[in-house]
Design an enzyme around this catalytic site. Structure first.
Site, short mmCIF file in Angstrom:
data_model
loop_
_atom_site.label_atom_id
_atom_site.label_comp_id
_atom_site.label_asym_id
_atom_site.label_seq_id
_atom_site.Cartn_x
_atom_site.Cartn_y
_atom_site.Cartn_z
N SER A 134 33.17 -20.03 -2.77
CA SER A 134 33.59 -18.37 -3.13
C SER A 134 34.70 -17.98 -2.59
O SER A 134 35.31 -18.55 -1.98
CB SER A 134 32.51 -17.73 -2.04
OG SER A 134 32.35 -16.25 -1.61
N TYR A 167 27.69 -16.85 5.95
CA TYR A 167 27.47 -17.16 4.30
C TYR A 167 29.71 -17.57 4.91
O TYR A 167 29.30 -18.71 4.18
CB TYR A 167 28.23 -15.69 4.21
CG TYR A 167 28.17 -15.49 2.16
CD1 TYR A 167 27.14 -16.26 1.48
CD2 TYR A 167 29.41 -15.39 1.73
CE1 TYR A 167 27.52 -16.74 0.38
CE2 TYR A 167 29.68 -14.98 0.18
CZ TYR A 167 27.88 -16.36 -0.58
OH TYR A 167 29.03 -15.82 -2.14
P1 NAD Z 1 21.73 -15.19 -7.87
O1 NAD Z 1 20.78 -14.81 -6.66
O2 NAD Z 1 21.52 -14.83 -9.26
O3 NAD Z 1 21.64 -16.50 -7.37
C1 NAD Z 1 20.96 -17.88 -6.49
C2 NAD Z 1 20.14 -18.55 -6.69
O4 NAD Z 1 19.98 -19.69 -5.87
C3 NAD Z 1 18.77 -17.71 -7.74
O5 NAD Z 1 18.37 -18.61 -8.25
C4 NAD Z 1 18.16 -18.53 -5.61
O6 NAD Z 1 16.55 -18.60 -5.98
C5 NAD Z 1 18.94 -19.70 -5.55
N1 NAD Z 1 18.47 -20.38 -4.38
C6 NAD Z 1 18.18 -19.27 -3.07
N2 NAD Z 1 17.84 -19.94 -2.20
C7 NAD Z 1 17.29 -21.53 -3.43
C8 NAD Z 1 16.72 -22.34 -2.38
N3 NAD Z 1 16.07 -22.67 -1.03
N4 NAD Z 1 16.37 -23.47 -3.32
C9 NAD Z 1 17.11 -23.23 -4.31
N5 NAD Z 1 17.21 -22.00 -4.95
C10 NAD Z 1 17.99 -21.22 -4.16
O7 NAD Z 1 22.93 -14.53 -7.31
P2 NAD Z 1 24.17 -15.52 -7.32
O8 NAD Z 1 25.55 -14.77 -7.47
O9 NAD Z 1 24.55 -16.31 -8.88
O10 NAD Z 1 24.79 -16.64 -7.09
C11 NAD Z 1 24.69 -18.57 -7.52
C12 NAD Z 1 26.05 -18.71 -6.13
O11 NAD Z 1 27.54 -18.12 -6.47
C13 NAD Z 1 25.90 -18.50 -4.85
O12 NAD Z 1 26.18 -19.87 -4.40
C14 NAD Z 1 26.53 -17.63 -4.58
O13 NAD Z 1 26.85 -17.54 -2.77
C15 NAD Z 1 27.77 -17.64 -5.45
N6 NAD Z 1 28.77 -15.89 -5.41
C16 NAD Z 1 28.31 -15.16 -5.71
C17 NAD Z 1 29.00 -14.68 -6.16
C18 NAD Z 1 28.44 -13.40 -6.85
O14 NAD Z 1 29.86 -12.11 -6.97
N7 NAD Z 1 28.15 -12.95 -7.11
C19 NAD Z 1 30.38 -14.34 -5.36
C20 NAD Z 1 31.11 -15.91 -4.72
C21 NAD Z 1 30.36 -16.78 -5.07
#
Ligand code: NAD
Length: 256
Positions: free
Chosen positions: A144, A157
């Site tokens: 991130s 986080y």
């Molecule tokens: P999202 O919530 O759609 O995806 C997160 C996924 O992780 C979900 O499918 C969830 O079921 C899965 N997950 C959570 N806990 C879990 C566990 N214990 N076991 C297996 N799976 C698990 O959100 P996203 O934005 O697609 O996030 C994906 C990654 O990107 C994350 O690591 C998040 O921190 C990172 N991220 C997202 C953003 C953003 O703006 N969306 C920014 C920076 C980083």
């Protein structure tokens, strides 16, 4: 087809960024192991629908990435189906809010358990398999912008993503003799379920947009494009790096 016949594991692949990466990899010829969190009918349905629609063959596997035994079973299922593993994307993550003074051990352990410990175990087991195969491999962490910049009220986080920043660099060095490339992708604000509350709130959305030079949220496909590069032979000499996919957010936020 840039990933023809490669076998790729993507954690947290039933939604958001992970879904975008899994779809892109499949479109580029990879067999994908679509990991999803157990206990959610919606995510199970999404993962199964993805697996059914992908060519070449893909499988959906439930596993809580904060539990080593479940990750072991998931890797075993992948090997039973495809016999090898070439690419691992440690993407699963959670981002709950809790001010520092109120942060509980339960909150801390949940966030660090999924975001950092989960990434550690998935990458370790994937790397062991890649070393055994002796043909190199690719490991990608979804970090991130908060591996670098602070985010008040999200200390756990930030600790998890800051941890990923240096864990990735260390692993990259240790795995270099095995020709396993290890890199981070650091998304900014991406339009996924994780940001749904902000996207649905006009005032919060305006505040968020004011911090993004590009003036909009990124899309999962834009993160997937970088993941594809890092998973492909094009990234053969790229290791130990973080790729920011943030529309300039990092520089804007650090500018004041
Ligand atoms: P999202 O919530 O759609 O995806 C997160 C996924 O992780 C979900 O499918 C969830 O079921 C899965 N997950 C959570 N806990 C879990 C566990 N214990 N076991 C297996 N799976 C698990 O959100 P996203 O934005 O697609 O996030 C994906 C990654 O990107 C994350 O690591 C998040 O921190 C990172 N991220 C997202 C953003 C953003 O703006 N969306 C920014 C920076 C980083």
């Amino acid at each position: 087809m840039r990933l023809h016949n490669k076998v790729a594991l993507v954690t947290g692949a039933s939604s958001g960024i992970g879904k975008g990466i899994a779809m892109r990899f499949a479109n580029e010829g990879a067999h994908v192991i679509i990991n999803y969190r157990p206990g959610s009918a919606r995510e199970e349905e999404s993962a199964n629908a993805m697996a059914a629609s992908f060519t070449p063959k893909a499988i959906a596997v439930a596993a809580d990435v904060s539990k080593r035994a479940e990750i072991e079973q998931m890797i075993d299922a992948a090997l039973a189906e495809f016999g090898r593993l070439d690419i691992a994307v440690c993407n699963a993550g959670v981002c709950p809010e809790q001010p520092f003074l109120e942060t509980t051990d339960e909150h801390w352990n949940q966030v660090l358990g999924v975001n950092l410990y989960g990434a550690f175990v998935v990458s370790q087991l994937a790397a062991r398999q890649m070393v055994k195969q002796g043909e190199g491999g690719k490991i990608i962490f979804t970090s991130s912008v908060h591996e670098d910049i602070p985010y008040p009220r999200y200390t756990a986080y930030c600790a998890s993503k800051g941890g990923l920043r240096l864990m990735m660099r260390n692993i990259a060095i240790e795995l270099s003799p095995h020709k396993i490339n290890v890199n981070n992708i650091a998304p900014g604000a991406i339009a996924t379920p994780m940001n749904q509350a902000v996207l649905d709130n006009p005032e919060e959305l305006q505040n968020a947009l004011s911090e993004i030079p590009w003036g909009r949220f990124g899309m999962p496909e834009e993160v997937a494009a970088v993941a594809l590069f890092l998973a492909s032979d094009d990234a053969s000499y790229v290791t130990g790096s973080t790729y920011f996919v943030d529309g300039g957010l990092t520089h804007q936020v650090t500018a004041y």
